[in-house]
Motif scaffolding. Sequence first.
Motif, PDB file in Angstrom:
ATOM      1  N   ILE A 105      77.938  44.174  28.495  1.00 34.14           N
ATOM      2  CA  ILE A 105      77.472  45.348  29.233  1.00 34.14           C
ATOM      3  C   ILE A 105      76.072  45.746  28.771  1.00 34.14           C
ATOM      4  O   ILE A 105      75.184  46.044  29.582  1.00 34.14           O
ATOM      5  N   ARG A 106      75.849  45.704  27.440  1.00 35.17           N
ATOM      6  CA  ARG A 106      74.536  46.078  26.918  1.00 35.17           C
ATOM      7  C   ARG A 106      73.462  45.074  27.347  1.00 35.17           C
ATOM      8  O   ARG A 106      72.329  45.469  27.667  1.00 35.17           O
ATOM      9  N   ILE A 107      73.819  43.803  27.376  1.00 41.13           N
ATOM     10  CA  ILE A 107      72.879  42.777  27.864  1.00 41.13           C
ATOM     11  C   ILE A 107      72.515  43.041  29.317  1.00 41.13           C
ATOM     12  O   ILE A 107      71.342  42.960  29.720  1.00 41.13           O
ATOM     13  N   ALA A 108      73.542  43.365  30.136  1.00 38.80           N
ATOM     14  CA  ALA A 108      73.304  43.622  31.559  1.00 38.80           C
ATOM     15  C   ALA A 108      72.407  44.848  31.761  1.00 38.80           C
ATOM     16  O   ALA A 108      71.498  44.844  32.605  1.00 38.80           O
ATOM     17  N   VAL A 109      72.657  45.901  30.977  1.00 36.63           N
ATOM     18  CA  VAL A 109      71.834  47.105  31.079  1.00 36.63           C
ATOM     19  C   VAL A 109      70.392  46.801  30.684  1.00 36.63           C
ATOM     20  O   VAL A 109      69.436  47.239  31.338  1.00 36.63           O
ATOM     21  N   ALA A 110      70.214  46.022  29.614  1.00 35.66           N
ATOM     22  CA  ALA A 110      68.867  45.643  29.160  1.00 35.66           C
ATOM     23  C   ALA A 110      68.125  44.869  30.244  1.00 35.66           C
ATOM     24  O   ALA A 110      66.952  45.148  30.534  1.00 35.66           O
ATOM     25  N   LEU A 111      68.814  43.920  30.853  1.00 33.82           N
ATOM     26  CA  LEU A 111      68.191  43.140  31.938  1.00 33.82           C
ATOM     27  C   LEU A 111      67.853  44.034  33.127  1.00 33.82           C
ATOM     28  O   LEU A 111      66.807  43.867  33.770  1.00 33.82           O
TER      29      LEU A 111
END
Length: 414
Positions: A5-11
């Motif tokens: 989820i954090r990776i997706a938000v960062a992207l």
Amino acid sequence: MDFLIRIAVALGIGGVIGLERQYSAMKENSSGFSGVRTFSILVLLGFAGGIFYHVFSPWVYGVILLGVVILQATSYWYTATQGDRGLTTELSSVFAFILGTLVLNGLIEISLFITVILVVVLSSKFRIKTIVGKITAEELYDFIRFVVLALLIFPFLPDETFGPYQVLNFREIGWVVLLTSGLGLVGYILTKFLGANRGILVSGLVGGLVSSTAVTWVFAQKSKENPSLSSSCATAILAASSIMTIRVLIWTFIFNLALFEKLLFPVLIVFLAGLGITVYIFAKRKKELMDDQLIPLKKPLDLKSALVFGAIYSAILLLVSYANENLGERGTFISSAIAGISDIDAITISVSKLAGNQLIMQIAGISILIATISNTLVKMGIGIYAGSMELRKKLILGYGVVFGAGIIALFIIR
């Protein structure tokens, strides 16, 4: 799953910032390099740098951040040699790197909040240029004067009571001057950038932020010059008067929360009555052509008027204190009615400061409503005197409804 989820938000953050920067670069034919892919990588780099911070050493993160700063400095040097001296994209890139680190550490809400602000600021470039291009030297100097008044003079005023009845205070008087001058400045800005061409109803509402009495005079004269505009002018006048009642709530909220709570329902009745009759007349009016400049713009920051207002506020404060102590309730009501003839703000602020101390809360509420009704009758008189025959009919109807609502409000607060 939390990591994904954090990776997706960062992207997502990198993509949104990069999309805005790439669109802006294409629109301006900029030679900058940063777009959707670059910003996505920068955010991921900040994300990975945060991992290195925790797994290896804070020094590793510092080295990566230094590398990003050097890269952006090099980019700026290159674009500056090409004639583009803007630093916005380079600063945004450093922001993107830091946002990636914040997301890794679980500060997702803060990161998204900062991203929204950043994108709004970045995308408002052309609007800001348009607005700045319309600012005159006098407007800029007056804004600077207001900042000096707010930050360099007001904080150093003594916060001690003095004078008869111990109701005067330099800090409070300065606060009143600051608020009223600031309200005038905001009203000037809104009037200038919205203008009458956005609709007569908006013009009345915006004008009411500055002075509903002034709006009444301006639009009453306009109706006499061109009687076909009478319905629209009546709409503007009644809309400004409706906003006047909102100013009463704003002042009481700032200076006496208990009085605000007591007045909220009665004043809302008056406001809704005024707004209702305004919308009714607006809906019934025929299509009328409006001039672009119906409310003449004067000085952006009228400090002289604000200082005079501060003096009036002090005088009313003393007058109401004297009337309450020596003449009782009737004297307070009479002084409020007299003060309401010229202005509603000064009596509202003065009574708000006294309510709960030298003045009973209920008496304070009734005094403000009496001043509001008094001011309403004065504006009706101005409109009838200076306006066309058609405007007089509309104002008698409109202010009749407002006056009736004011009487109901008085019975409620009693």
